[in-house]
Design an enzyme around this catalytic site. Structure first.
Site: not given
Length: 176
Positions: A107, A130, A138-139, A165
């Site tokens: 952040y 979002n 945003c994850h 990912e």
């Protein structure tokens, strides 16, 4: 559960479609995808007037690109987006689009990128609002110390997306 949709009158189509992470409500305007929410996620919109069109070409293309993402065949989305928020929120969402698949950011990093290094909490609020999670990734935003923090779709989904990912570390999993 808080519900919000800032531009429901502009939506030209909506559809509820399945995904590996649960049903998704899609919304679009004439200009692009305006929302994609997991069923019952925080900030899920209240009912709004737009035709239910599971055959809408743009929504189907967005869902197909999302399927490619889940299958590991897509790193970025190529969709017109029509995201409505404050100028600060839109700046944060634009910064999120620059976080590549397989990477994370904090952040604080995002706050510095948008020129407001002291606005870490405001960045957190913008990230949480979002309207198109995953597409605007945003994850991929985590705590400064590497811990997983809030996700409007639920921390279990955030954990699964980061695992998909290949960026979730055993330490982070143990902290959930």
């Amino acid at each position: 559960m808080t519900r919000t949709l800032h531009h429901p009158g502009r939506c030209t189509a909506q559809a509820m479609l399945p995904s590996p992470f649960g049903p998704l409500l899609w919304a679009r305007t004439a200009d692009g995808i305006a929302g994609m929410w997991f069923d019952a996620q925080k900030w899920f919109p209240a009912a709004f007037q737009a035709p239910h069109r599971p055959d809408d070409p743009l929504i189907l293309e967005a869902a197909a690109q999302l399927d490619d993402y889940f299958a590991g065949r897509r790193d970025r989305f190529e969709l017109p987006l029509d995201l409505h928020g404050t100028p600060f929120q839109r700046a944060v969402w634009a910064a999120l689009l620059d976080i590549p698949r397989g990477r994370t950011s904090s952040y604080g990093d995002i706050a510095r990128l948008v020129g407001s290094p002291q606005a870490v909490r405001a960045v957190g609020v913008a990230v949480g609002r979002n309207p198109v999670g995953i597409i605007v990734p945003c994850h991929r935003v985590i705590g400064r110390d590497g811990t997983l923090t809030g996700y409007a779709g639920g921390l279990d989904r955030k954990q699964a997306l980061l695992r998909l990912e290949g960026v979730l570390h055993p330490l982070q999993e143990s902290l959930l």
